[in-house]
Design a protein around this motif. Structure first.
Motif, short mmCIF file in Angstrom:
data_model
loop_
_atom_site.label_atom_id
_atom_site.label_comp_id
_atom_site.label_asym_id
_atom_site.label_seq_id
_atom_site.Cartn_x
_atom_site.Cartn_y
_atom_site.Cartn_z
N GLY A 1 0.02 -8.30 -14.24
CA GLY A 1 -0.64 -8.96 -13.12
C GLY A 1 0.18 -9.07 -11.85
N HIS A 2 1.30 -8.37 -11.78
CA HIS A 2 2.14 -8.42 -10.59
C HIS A 2 1.72 -7.41 -9.53
N VAL A 3 1.15 -6.29 -9.97
CA VAL A 3 0.79 -5.20 -9.06
C VAL A 3 -0.66 -4.82 -9.29
N LYS A 4 -1.33 -4.47 -8.20
CA LYS A 4 -2.67 -3.91 -8.33
C LYS A 4 -2.68 -2.58 -7.61
N GLY A 5 -3.48 -1.68 -8.11
CA GLY A 5 -3.55 -0.35 -7.53
C GLY A 5 -4.97 0.02 -7.18
N SER A 6 -5.12 0.65 -6.03
CA SER A 6 -6.42 1.19 -5.67
C SER A 6 -6.34 2.70 -5.91
N GLU A 7 -7.06 3.15 -6.89
CA GLU A 7 -6.94 4.53 -7.32
C GLU A 7 -8.09 5.35 -6.75
N SER A 8 -7.75 6.48 -6.19
CA SER A 8 -8.74 7.43 -5.74
C SER A 8 -8.51 8.75 -6.45
N LYS A 9 -9.28 9.74 -6.08
CA LYS A 9 -9.16 11.04 -6.75
C LYS A 9 -7.82 11.71 -6.43
N TYR A 10 -7.30 11.47 -5.24
CA TYR A 10 -6.13 12.21 -4.80
C TYR A 10 -4.83 11.42 -4.82
N ARG A 11 -4.89 10.11 -4.64
CA ARG A 11 -3.65 9.32 -4.65
C ARG A 11 -3.97 7.87 -4.96
N SER A 12 -2.95 7.17 -5.39
CA SER A 12 -3.08 5.75 -5.72
C SER A 12 -2.18 4.95 -4.79
N LEU A 13 -2.70 3.85 -4.30
CA LEU A 13 -1.93 2.95 -3.46
C LEU A 13 -1.67 1.67 -4.24
N TYR A 14 -0.44 1.21 -4.24
CA TYR A 14 -0.06 0.03 -5.00
C TYR A 14 0.38 -1.07 -4.06
N GLN A 15 0.05 -2.30 -4.44
CA GLN A 15 0.51 -3.47 -3.69
C GLN A 15 0.63 -4.65 -4.63
N LEU A 16 1.36 -5.67 -4.19
CA LEU A 16 1.56 -6.86 -5.02
C LEU A 16 0.30 -7.71 -5.03
N SER B 1 0.83 -1.21 0.00
CA SER B 1 0.00 0.00 0.00
C SER B 1 0.86 1.26 0.00
N SER B 2 1.81 1.31 -0.93
CA SER B 2 2.68 2.48 -1.07
C SER B 2 2.19 3.35 -2.21
N THR B 3 2.47 4.63 -2.09
CA THR B 3 2.11 5.56 -3.15
C THR B 3 3.25 5.66 -4.16
#
Length: 114
Positions: A50-65, A22-24
């Protein structure tokens, strides 16, 4: 297990995300030393593979494996054809630099004589 070709930078990003889920994008840039645009492009490729998925919001995106295995950065070996081409370009670059210096001095001498 055969992996699709993955660059050393992509491997380093995956290793960082394994330790820091959950890093930006900014945190990845700060930790790896890569530019923002470089990380953005590499994350896009990692998401497509398919190695990383991101949860994108209006202000920032969090990435995790995603849990898909990836090759380690320590196991990275550059392509020998790439290394040969890089060495060839460096050797021609030094010849071109010498030629440029000679031509420049000839032009300067010609201007002084005129």
């Amino acid at each position: 297990m055969a992996f699709k070709t993955m660059s050393k930078q992509q491997r380093e990003i995956c290793e960082f995300l394994a330790l820091n889920p959950s890093s930006t994008n900014a945190e990845i840039c700060a930790a790896t030393g890569f530019t923002y645009e470089s990380v953005k492009k590499k994350l896009r490729v990692l998401k497509e593979s398919g190695h990383v998925k991101g949860s994108e919001s209006k202000y920032r995106s969090l990435y995790q494996l995603t849990g898909k295995e990836f090759p380690r950065a320590a196991d990275y070996r550059p392509n020998p054809l790439y290394l040969a081409r890089k060495q060839r370009l460096q050797s021609t670059g030094s010849t071109g630099d010498a030629l440029f210096a000679v031509m420049h001095s000839m032009v300067r001498a010609g201007r002084a004589a005129a």
